[in-house]
Design a protein around this motif. Structure first.
Motif, PDB file in Angstrom:
ATOM      1  N   ALA A 105     -21.611  85.408   4.569  1.00 41.93           N
ATOM      2  CA  ALA A 105     -20.154  85.348   4.596  1.00 41.93           C
ATOM      3  C   ALA A 105     -19.551  86.549   3.873  1.00 41.93           C
ATOM      4  CB  ALA A 105     -19.676  84.051   3.957  1.00 41.93           C
ATOM      5  N   LYS A 106     -18.369  86.937   4.326  1.00 38.01           N
ATOM      6  CA  LYS A 106     -17.629  88.035   3.701  1.00 38.01           C
ATOM      7  C   LYS A 106     -16.223  87.500   3.459  1.00 38.01           C
ATOM      8  CE  LYS A 106     -20.366  89.753   7.259  1.00 38.01           C
ATOM      9  NZ  LYS A 106     -21.601  89.856   6.567  1.00 38.01           N
ATOM     10  N   TYR A 107     -15.892  87.226   2.183  1.00 38.11           N
ATOM     11  CA  TYR A 107     -14.612  86.568   1.931  1.00 38.11           C
ATOM     12  C   TYR A 107     -14.167  86.800   0.496  1.00 38.11           C
ATOM     13  CZ  TYR A 107     -17.268  82.860  -0.466  1.00 38.11           C
ATOM     14  OH  TYR A 107     -18.085  82.164  -1.327  1.00 38.11           O
ATOM     15  N   LEU A 108     -12.905  86.516   0.244  1.00 38.55           N
ATOM     16  CA  LEU A 108     -12.370  86.585  -1.111  1.00 38.55           C
ATOM     17  C   LEU A 108     -11.200  85.613  -1.226  1.00 38.55           C
ATOM     18  CD1 LEU A 108      -9.488  88.476  -1.080  1.00 38.55           C
ATOM     19  CD2 LEU A 108     -11.197  90.217  -0.538  1.00 38.55           C
ATOM     20  N   VAL A 109     -10.926  85.199  -2.469  1.00 33.45           N
ATOM     21  CA  VAL A 109      -9.826  84.283  -2.766  1.00 33.45           C
ATOM     22  C   VAL A 109      -9.056  84.847  -3.961  1.00 33.45           C
ATOM     23  CG1 VAL A 109      -9.152  81.892  -3.160  1.00 33.45           C
ATOM     24  CG2 VAL A 109     -11.362  82.375  -2.079  1.00 33.45           C
ATOM     25  N   VAL A 110      -7.733  84.839  -3.872  1.00 35.21           N
ATOM     26  CA  VAL A 110      -6.887  85.369  -4.946  1.00 35.21           C
ATOM     27  C   VAL A 110      -5.971  84.261  -5.463  1.00 35.21           C
ATOM     28  CG1 VAL A 110      -5.091  87.042  -5.530  1.00 35.21           C
ATOM     29  CG2 VAL A 110      -6.975  87.711  -4.031  1.00 35.21           C
TER      30      VAL A 110
ATOM     31  N   GLY B 209      -6.297  81.329  -5.995  1.00 37.40           N
ATOM     32  CA  GLY B 209      -6.370  80.046  -5.314  1.00 37.40           C
ATOM     33  C   GLY B 209      -5.262  79.832  -4.304  1.00 37.40           C
ATOM     34  N   ARG B 210      -4.562  80.903  -3.939  1.00 34.09           N
ATOM     35  CA  ARG B 210      -3.395  80.794  -3.058  1.00 34.09           C
ATOM     36  C   ARG B 210      -3.533  81.597  -1.760  1.00 34.09           C
ATOM     37  NH1 ARG B 210       1.129  78.865  -5.712  1.00 34.09           N
ATOM     38  NH2 ARG B 210       2.501  79.961  -4.246  1.00 34.09           N
ATOM     39  N   GLN B 211      -4.368  82.634  -1.789  1.00 32.63           N
ATOM     40  CA  GLN B 211      -4.583  83.440  -0.600  1.00 32.63           C
ATOM     41  C   GLN B 211      -6.069  83.738  -0.455  1.00 32.63           C
ATOM     42  OE1 GLN B 211      -1.492  86.404   0.628  1.00 32.63           O
ATOM     43  NE2 GLN B 211      -1.070  86.467  -1.561  1.00 32.63           N
ATOM     44  N   ALA B 212      -6.507  83.885   0.794  1.00 32.62           N
ATOM     45  CA  ALA B 212      -7.920  84.165   1.057  1.00 32.62           C
ATOM     46  C   ALA B 212      -8.029  85.186   2.176  1.00 32.62           C
ATOM     47  CB  ALA B 212      -8.667  82.889   1.425  1.00 32.62           C
ATOM     48  N   PHE B 213      -9.200  85.795   2.246  1.00 37.03           N
ATOM     49  CA  PHE B 213      -9.528  86.681   3.366  1.00 37.03           C
ATOM     50  C   PHE B 213     -10.916  86.300   3.856  1.00 37.03           C
ATOM     51  CE2 PHE B 213     -11.049  90.268   5.714  1.00 37.03           C
ATOM     52  CZ  PHE B 213      -9.928  90.831   6.298  1.00 37.03           C
TER      53      PHE B 213
ATOM     54  N   LEU C 298      -9.152  87.711   8.830  1.00 37.91           N
ATOM     55  CA  LEU C 298      -7.919  86.947   8.674  1.00 37.91           C
ATOM     56  C   LEU C 298      -7.484  86.925   7.218  1.00 37.91           C
ATOM     57  CD1 LEU C 298      -8.964  83.829  10.796  1.00 37.91           C
ATOM     58  CD2 LEU C 298      -7.501  85.720  11.582  1.00 37.91           C
ATOM     59  N   ARG C 299      -6.236  87.247   6.975  1.00 38.31           N
ATOM     60  CA  ARG C 299      -5.628  86.983   5.668  1.00 38.31           C
ATOM     61  C   ARG C 299      -4.971  85.618   5.758  1.00 38.31           C
ATOM     62  NH1 ARG C 299      -1.248  90.638   2.280  1.00 38.31           N
ATOM     63  NH2 ARG C 299      -0.691  89.031   0.754  1.00 38.31           N
ATOM     64  N   ILE C 300      -5.331  84.723   4.857  1.00 40.26           N
ATOM     65  CA  ILE C 300      -4.968  83.311   4.985  1.00 40.26           C
ATOM     66  C   ILE C 300      -4.140  82.866   3.788  1.00 40.26           C
ATOM     67  CG2 ILE C 300      -5.863  80.974   5.295  1.00 40.26           C
ATOM     68  CD1 ILE C 300      -8.515  82.350   6.229  1.00 40.26           C
ATOM     69  N   SER C 301      -2.988  82.254   4.076  1.00 40.53           N
ATOM     70  CA  SER C 301      -2.186  81.628   3.037  1.00 40.53           C
ATOM     71  C   SER C 301      -2.028  80.131   3.282  1.00 40.53           C
ATOM     72  CB  SER C 301      -0.807  82.303   2.941  1.00 40.53           C
ATOM     73  OG  SER C 301      -0.134  82.250   4.190  1.00 40.53           O
ATOM     74  N   ASP C 302      -2.583  79.617   4.379  1.00 39.79           N
ATOM     75  CA  ASP C 302      -2.588  78.185   4.651  1.00 39.79           C
ATOM     76  C   ASP C 302      -3.244  77.449   3.486  1.00 39.79           C
ATOM     77  OD1 ASP C 302      -4.316  75.761   5.713  1.00 39.79           O
ATOM     78  OD2 ASP C 302      -2.633  75.968   7.119  1.00 39.79           O
ATOM     79  N   GLU C 303      -2.507  76.547   2.859  1.00 40.46           N
ATOM     80  CA  GLU C 303      -2.955  75.918   1.617  1.00 40.46           C
ATOM     81  C   GLU C 303      -4.277  75.183   1.782  1.00 40.46           C
ATOM     82  OE1 GLU C 303      -1.287  72.729  -1.754  1.00 40.46           O
ATOM     83  OE2 GLU C 303      -0.029  73.351  -0.062  1.00 40.46           O
ATOM     84  N   THR C 304      -4.431  74.460   2.867  1.00 39.48           N
ATOM     85  CA  THR C 304      -5.658  73.679   3.066  1.00 39.48           C
ATOM     86  C   THR C 304      -6.865  74.577   3.243  1.00 39.48           C
ATOM     87  OG1 THR C 304      -4.417  71.847   4.056  1.00 39.48           O
ATOM     88  CG2 THR C 304      -6.783  71.957   4.512  1.00 39.48           C
ATOM     89  N   ILE C 305      -6.744  75.585   4.112  1.00 40.30           N
ATOM     90  CA  ILE C 305      -7.885  76.464   4.369  1.00 40.30           C
ATOM     91  C   ILE C 305      -8.243  77.257   3.113  1.00 40.30           C
ATOM     92  CG2 ILE C 305      -8.745  78.384   5.751  1.00 40.30           C
ATOM     93  CD1 ILE C 305      -7.021  77.441   8.050  1.00 40.30           C
TER      94      ILE C 305
ATOM     95  N   GLN D 250     -10.206  75.195   0.820  1.00 44.33           N
ATOM     96  CA  GLN D 250     -11.582  74.993   1.283  1.00 44.33           C
ATOM     97  C   GLN D 250     -12.438  76.229   1.028  1.00 44.33           C
ATOM     98  OE1 GLN D 250     -10.586  73.935   5.334  1.00 44.33           O
ATOM     99  NE2 GLN D 250     -10.839  71.750   4.930  1.00 44.33           N
ATOM    100  N   VAL D 251     -11.868  77.417   1.241  1.00 41.36           N
ATOM    101  CA  VAL D 251     -12.611  78.646   0.946  1.00 41.36           C
ATOM    102  C   VAL D 251     -12.913  78.714  -0.550  1.00 41.36           C
ATOM    103  CG1 VAL D 251     -12.575  81.164   1.029  1.00 41.36           C
ATOM    104  CG2 VAL D 251     -11.594  79.854   2.923  1.00 41.36           C
ATOM    105  N   GLN D 252     -11.941  78.337  -1.373  1.00 46.21           N
ATOM    106  CA  GLN D 252     -12.156  78.313  -2.817  1.00 46.21           C
ATOM    107  C   GLN D 252     -13.266  77.338  -3.184  1.00 46.21           C
ATOM    108  OE1 GLN D 252     -10.177  80.074  -5.587  1.00 46.21           O
ATOM    109  NE2 GLN D 252     -12.264  79.602  -6.210  1.00 46.21           N
TER     110      GLN D 252
END
Length: 412
Positions: free
Chosen positions: A147-152, A154-158, A177-184, A187-189
């Motif tokens: 996986a290649k991802y990051l979380v900032v 706890g509010r945004q993810a990539f 994808l830059r993600i701000s959807d709270e649920t997703i 889950q990434v966190q």
């Protein structure tokens, strides 16, 4: 009404909007978003490809790091920088975050150490407030952290195909994808925390904790699936189950772009066990009349993988194309100039953007993340991204009669 005209009309609108954006503001960079999710794309430099309505990952990562208030969590396969590159500026932004007190946790796959640039690893380890850990994921799920991802905060993810590699930000066709959807994002966190704690447990010679069971994840709207299933936090679906289910629901057309594809896994002593999960689903869809357009990189033309691609290409309703990107005019760059995106679009209604190649060893026992979006606008934009390559100068139909040479991406 047929969906096919809608496909082409929407893709034409996307192309016209992108061209208009360039005419109106050559210096501005737009973004294509749906609620909670922005599509981010790496256009390899020195190609005829262009996606002006999509932002590139380098500026997006810098924006995320510059905006971090308290915490940055990064999970990656490996890390590699190059002086003067976009990644160089990304790491500068990460360093600045650490210096202003942001707590950074960086989790790397153990097998990625050999692939990493050692100077880059040392630079990362020296960042103030950064804790660096290496996880041998083979001792957890049996595979790797792919996986290649990051979380900032706890509010945004990539989440995307982009490795923490300078080449992925400039010289490789990538989609994320830059993600701000709270649920997703939550889950990434949770996945990062699960793997971070797994590393701590292994270091202390303790059993790796299993996630607590939860409700069966829903399949509507936009949602995260991941692998391996046993180590998915509550509410995160299993990508190995979800991918065949989505293919089984396709009615008209499926467009897929990958680095490589084969119904094979990786076994002991360099064996390649048969892995039919995805292949069976694709063949079943084609058999009931669904048009399959599979596009893979020229790294996928070696034996034995190419034989399985040829066996697909001869089927009714299946087309396979091989993509070869031109080398950089400045000279050969090892392990670059290739398509690495992992995307799927179904019927102009469903989009899939992930980190897995479609072989065994990815969806079954390695850590990978995929985002499924039941959103017409996103599906059509992913479809248009596929179509740009499919109809462009770099993609050619797989020749079933040709004896393809073994690829050597690390040498000119």
């Amino acid at each position: 009404m047929s969906l096919i005209p809608t496909f082409h009309a929407t893709r034409l609108r996307v192309a016209l909007a992108a061209a208009l954006g360039l005419l109106l503001s050559p210096l501005a960079q737009a973004d294509f978003s749906i609620p909670g999710i922005e599509l981010v794309h790496t256009v390899p430099v020195a190609t005829e490809l262009d996606t002006p309505d999509l932002r590139q990952p380098g500026p997006v990562w810098i924006e995320l790091f510059d905006g971090a208030k308290s915490r940055i969590d990064i999970g990656q396969f490996y890390a590699a920088d190059h002086p003067g590159s976009v990644m160089d500026k990304v790491i500068e932004s990460l360093e600045a975050a650490g210096k202003r007190g942001v707590k950074i946790r960086f989790l790397l796959e153990e097998k990625g150490l050999k692939l990493s640039d050692q100077a880059t690893l040392e630079r990362l380890r020296k960042i103030p407030n950064l804790t660096f850990r290496v996880l041998p994921y083979a001792r957890v799920g049996g595979g790797i952290i792919h996986a290649k991802y990051l979380v900032v905060d706890g509010r945004q993810a990539f989440v995307g195909s982009q490795n923490f590699d300078w080449r992925s930000l400039e010289h490789i066709h990538e989609t994320g994808l830059r993600i701000s959807d709270e649920t997703i994002v939550g889950q990434v966190q949770a996945i990062f925390d699960q793997d971070w704690n797994a590393q701590a447990a292994l270091t202390q010679n303790k059993p790796v904790p299993l996630p607590k069971p939860g409700k069966e994840p829903g399949r509507g709207g936009n949602y995260l699936v991941a692998s391996p299933q046993r180590y998915n936090p509550a509410g995160v679906g299993d990508s190995q189950q979800e991918l065949p289910r989505l293919l089984a629901e396709a009615q008209h057309e499926v467009r897929v772009q990958l680095l490589d594809y084969a119904p094979l896994s990786y076994g002991p002593d360099k064996t390649r066990p048969y892995y039919p999960v995805i292949d069976n689903a694709i063949r079943a869809a084609a058999a009931r009349g669904v048009s399959i357009k599979l596009m893979v990189s020229d790294w996928n033309t070696g034996a034995p993988e190419v034989a399985y691609l040829k066996s697909l290409a001869v089927l009714p309703n299946v087309q396979v194309k091989i993509v070869t990107l031109p080398q950089d005019p400045q000279g050969f760059i090892p392990y670059a100039r290739v398509i690495h995106s992992k995307t799927m679009e179904i019927d102009g209604q469903v989009a899939w953007v992930g980190t897995s190649n479609w072989l065994g060893g990815y969806l079954d026992n390695s850590r990978n993340l995929e985002v499924v979006m039941h959103d017409q606008a996103m599906a059509e934009r992913i479809g248009a991204l596929h179509e740009q390559l499919w109809d462009g100068p770099y993609a050619w139909p797989l020749d079933v009669a040709r004896d393809y040479p073994q690829p050597h991406p690390g040498t000119p």
